[in-house]
Motif scaffolding. Structure first.
Motif, PDB file in Angstrom:
ATOM      1  N   TYR A 127       0.841  -1.192   0.000  1.00 36.64           N
ATOM      2  CA  TYR A 127       0.000   0.000   0.000  1.00 36.64           C
ATOM      3  C   TYR A 127       0.882   1.249   0.000  1.00 36.64           C
ATOM      4  N   LYS A 128       0.696   2.086  -1.010  1.00 37.53           N
ATOM      5  CA  LYS A 128       1.491   3.309  -1.136  1.00 37.53           C
ATOM      6  C   LYS A 128       0.793   4.432  -0.383  1.00 37.53           C
ATOM      7  N   LEU A 129       1.524   5.044   0.550  1.00 37.39           N
ATOM      8  CA  LEU A 129       0.957   6.125   1.353  1.00 37.39           C
ATOM      9  C   LEU A 129       1.844   7.362   1.288  1.00 37.39           C
ATOM     10  N   SER A 136      -5.989   3.761   7.426  1.00 34.54           N
ATOM     11  CA  SER A 136      -6.973   2.900   8.076  1.00 34.54           C
ATOM     12  C   SER A 136      -7.363   1.733   7.178  1.00 34.54           C
ATOM     13  N   LEU A 137      -7.559   2.002   5.884  1.00 33.14           N
ATOM     14  CA  LEU A 137      -7.902   0.932   4.946  1.00 33.14           C
ATOM     15  C   LEU A 137      -6.768  -0.075   4.812  1.00 33.14           C
ATOM     16  N   ALA A 138      -5.525   0.429   4.717  1.00 34.92           N
ATOM     17  CA  ALA A 138      -4.366  -0.458   4.555  1.00 34.92           C
ATOM     18  C   ALA A 138      -4.168  -1.322   5.794  1.00 34.92           C
ATOM     19  N   LEU A 139      -4.332  -0.731   6.974  1.00 33.47           N
ATOM     20  CA  LEU A 139      -4.023  -1.441   8.213  1.00 33.47           C
ATOM     21  C   LEU A 139      -5.142  -2.370   8.677  1.00 33.47           C
ATOM     22  N   ARG A 140      -6.212  -2.447   7.902  1.00 36.35           N
ATOM     23  CA  ARG A 140      -7.215  -3.484   8.165  1.00 36.35           C
ATOM     24  C   ARG A 140      -6.658  -4.856   7.798  1.00 36.35           C
ATOM     25  N   HIS A 141      -5.649  -4.859   6.935  1.00 37.52           N
ATOM     26  CA  HIS A 141      -5.052  -6.106   6.474  1.00 37.52           C
ATOM     27  C   HIS A 141      -3.890  -6.484   7.392  1.00 37.52           C
ATOM     28  N   SER A 142      -3.873  -7.735   7.806  1.00 42.35           N
ATOM     29  CA  SER A 142      -2.816  -8.217   8.691  1.00 42.35           C
ATOM     30  C   SER A 142      -1.463  -8.138   7.988  1.00 42.35           C
ATOM     31  N   ASN A 143      -0.467  -7.577   8.671  1.00 48.29           N
ATOM     32  CA  ASN A 143       0.907  -7.473   8.154  1.00 48.29           C
ATOM     33  C   ASN A 143       0.978  -6.761   6.803  1.00 48.29           C
ATOM     34  N   ALA A 144       0.170  -5.707   6.661  1.00 51.24           N
ATOM     35  CA  ALA A 144       0.192  -4.930   5.420  1.00 51.24           C
ATOM     36  C   ALA A 144       1.569  -4.293   5.239  1.00 51.24           C
ATOM     37  N   LEU A 145       2.105  -4.397   4.023  1.00 56.86           N
ATOM     38  CA  LEU A 145       3.390  -3.775   3.696  1.00 56.86           C
ATOM     39  C   LEU A 145       3.111  -2.375   3.166  1.00 56.86           C
ATOM     40  N   LEU A 146       3.623  -1.374   3.863  1.00 54.43           N
ATOM     41  CA  LEU A 146       3.384   0.015   3.488  1.00 54.43           C
ATOM     42  C   LEU A 146       4.570   0.566   2.703  1.00 54.43           C
ATOM     43  N   ASP A 147       4.272   1.204   1.578  1.00 54.40           N
ATOM     44  CA  ASP A 147       5.290   1.885   0.769  1.00 54.40           C
ATOM     45  C   ASP A 147       5.132   3.372   1.058  1.00 54.40           C
ATOM     46  N   ALA A 171       9.242 -14.717   7.011  1.00 53.31           N
ATOM     47  CA  ALA A 171       9.070 -14.665   5.561  1.00 53.31           C
ATOM     48  C   ALA A 171       9.712 -13.394   5.023  1.00 53.31           C
ATOM     49  N   ASP A 172       9.872 -13.347   3.706  1.00 51.98           N
ATOM     50  CA  ASP A 172      10.380 -12.148   3.048  1.00 51.98           C
ATOM     51  C   ASP A 172       9.431 -10.986   3.335  1.00 51.98           C
ATOM     52  N   ALA A 173       9.997  -9.810   3.598  1.00 49.23           N
ATOM     53  CA  ALA A 173       9.179  -8.651   3.951  1.00 49.23           C
ATOM     54  C   ALA A 173       8.161  -8.303   2.873  1.00 49.23           C
ATOM     55  N   THR A 174       8.453  -8.635   1.621  1.00 50.93           N
ATOM     56  CA  THR A 174       7.523  -8.319   0.534  1.00 50.93           C
ATOM     57  C   THR A 174       6.592  -9.484   0.206  1.00 50.93           C
ATOM     58  N   GLN A 175       6.703 -10.590   0.934  1.00 53.05           N
ATOM     59  CA  GLN A 175       5.885 -11.779   0.660  1.00 53.05           C
ATOM     60  C   GLN A 175       5.245 -12.320   1.941  1.00 53.05           C
ATOM     61  N   LEU A 176       4.756 -11.421   2.780  1.00 53.27           N
ATOM     62  CA  LEU A 176       4.186 -11.850   4.056  1.00 53.27           C
ATOM     63  C   LEU A 176       2.767 -12.383   3.869  1.00 53.27           C
ATOM     64  N   GLN A 235      10.048   4.255   1.094  1.00 50.26           N
ATOM     65  CA  GLN A 235      10.545   3.456   2.209  1.00 50.26           C
ATOM     66  C   GLN A 235       9.491   2.419   2.599  1.00 50.26           C
ATOM     67  N   LEU A 236       9.887   1.141   2.608  1.00 55.90           N
ATOM     68  CA  LEU A 236       8.972   0.083   3.013  1.00 55.90           C
ATOM     69  C   LEU A 236       8.925  -0.015   4.534  1.00 55.90           C
ATOM     70  N   ALA A 237       7.749  -0.294   5.065  1.00 56.35           N
ATOM     71  CA  ALA A 237       7.600  -0.405   6.519  1.00 56.35           C
ATOM     72  C   ALA A 237       6.433  -1.321   6.859  1.00 56.35           C
ATOM     73  N   LEU A 238       6.496  -1.890   8.056  1.00 59.02           N
ATOM     74  CA  LEU A 238       5.414  -2.698   8.620  1.00 59.02           C
ATOM     75  C   LEU A 238       4.920  -2.030   9.898  1.00 59.02           C
ATOM     76  N   ALA A 239       3.623  -2.108  10.148  1.00 57.54           N
ATOM     77  CA  ALA A 239       3.078  -1.574  11.391  1.00 57.54           C
ATOM     78  C   ALA A 239       3.423  -2.522  12.533  1.00 57.54           C
ATOM     79  N   LYS A 240       4.085  -2.019  13.569  1.00 63.52           N
ATOM     80  CA  LYS A 240       4.436  -2.844  14.734  1.00 63.52           C
ATOM     81  C   LYS A 240       3.506  -2.588  15.907  1.00 63.52           C
ATOM     82  N   ASP A 241       2.927  -1.405  15.976  1.00 62.05           N
ATOM     83  CA  ASP A 241       1.984  -1.108  17.055  1.00 62.05           C
ATOM     84  C   ASP A 241       0.950  -0.128  16.526  1.00 62.05           C
ATOM     85  N   ILE A 242      -0.315  -0.492  16.647  1.00 65.71           N
ATOM     86  CA  ILE A 242      -1.408   0.344  16.155  1.00 65.71           C
ATOM     87  C   ILE A 242      -2.298   0.706  17.329  1.00 65.71           C
TER      88      ILE A 242
END
Length: 198
Positions: A5-7, A51-62, A129-134, A70-77
Motif C-alpha cells: 500500500y502506497k501512502l 486505516s484501509l491499509a491497516l485493516r489487512h494483517s501485516n500490510a506492507l506500506l510503501d 518470511a520475506d518482507a515483501t511476501q508476508l 521506504q517500506l515499513a510494517l506496522a508494529k503497534d497500532i
C-alpha cells in the motif's frame, strides 16, 4: 500474500497532544518510523488510506517521504477505544529481500466429521518470511477430522518461502464431541451398563 500500500507521508514539525488532536481533526494520523539503526522519523499519515491499509494483517506500506520510497510494517497500532479510529502508529523499516518475523492468523478450512465440534486453541502463530511476501494468514485443514483428533502447528499449510517459528508440536485445535453429548466410548459404557441391569 499481503498487498503493498502506497501512502504519502508528511514530516511532523510539531509535537504534543494538542497538535496530535489537530492533526487527527485534519484527517491525519501521527506515526513514527524506526529501525535498522536509523533515528526515529515522526510523520503524519493520511488517516483514511492508512486505516484501509491497516485493516489487512501485516500490510506492507510503501511510504512516500520527500519523494523517496521506504517500506515499513506496522508494529503497534493504537485505536480509539469506542469508535476505533487510528490514534497513533509505530512503523518498522524493512528492506526488500529482508526476512522478518510476524504473527499471522490461523484460518480453518473444511468441516469436521458429523457429531463433532472443533475447538481452536491457537488463533495466531509466528512465522518468518520475506518482507515483501508476508502471508495474511496460514491455513489449517480440518475436513473430516473426528472426535479425539488433535491438530498441531506442524499441520498448518504454509505458503512457499514461509517458515514456521511457533513450536511444531503446539496444539492449534482439537476435535471434541458436542457439549453434553456422549463420546463413542461413553456410549458403549452406557449401553453395557443398561444390558447388565436387565
Amino acid at each position: 500474500m499481503s498487498d503493498q500500500y502506497k501512502l504519502p507521508v508528511e514530516l511532523r514539525t510539531e509535537f504534543g497532544k494538542g497538535y496530535a488532536r489537530r492533526a487527527r481533526a485534519n484527517g491525519q494520523v501521527p506515526a513514527v518510523i524506526y529501525g535498522h539503526g536509523t533515528d526515529p522519523i515522526h510523520v503524519l499519515l493520511p488517516a483514511q488510506e492508512a486505516s484501509l491499509a491497516l485493516r489487512h494483517s501485516n500490510a506492507l506500506l510503501d511510504l512516500q517521504i520527500d519523494g523517496k520510497s521506504q517500506l515499513a510494517l506496522a508494529k503497534d497500532i493504537q485505536r480509539e477505544a469506542i469508535r476505533g479510529f487510528l490514534v497513533h502508529v509505530d512503523l518498522l523499516v524493512v528492506n526488500r529481500g529482508e526476512k522478518v518475523t510476524v504473527d499471522v492468523n490461523v484460518h480453518t478450512e473444511g468441516e469436521t466429521a458429523p457429531g463433532s465440534m472443533l475447538e481452536q486453541e491457537l488463533f495466531t502463530v509466528s512465522v518468518e518470511a520475506d518482507a515483501t511476501q508476508l502471508p495474511e494468514y496460514v491455513s489449517l485443514d480440518v475436513q473430516g477430522k473426528e472426535v479425539g483428533d488433535v491438530l498441531h502447528a506442524s499441520d498448518l499449510v504454509l505458503p512457499a518461502g514461509t517458515t514456521l517459528l511457533t513450536e511444531a508440536d503446539a496444539v492449534v485445535a482439537t476435535v471434541h464431541a458436542p457439549r453434553g453429548a456422549e463420546t463413542p466410548d461413553e456410549a458403549a459404557e452406557t449401553e453395557a451398563s443398561a444390558e447388565s441391569a436387565e
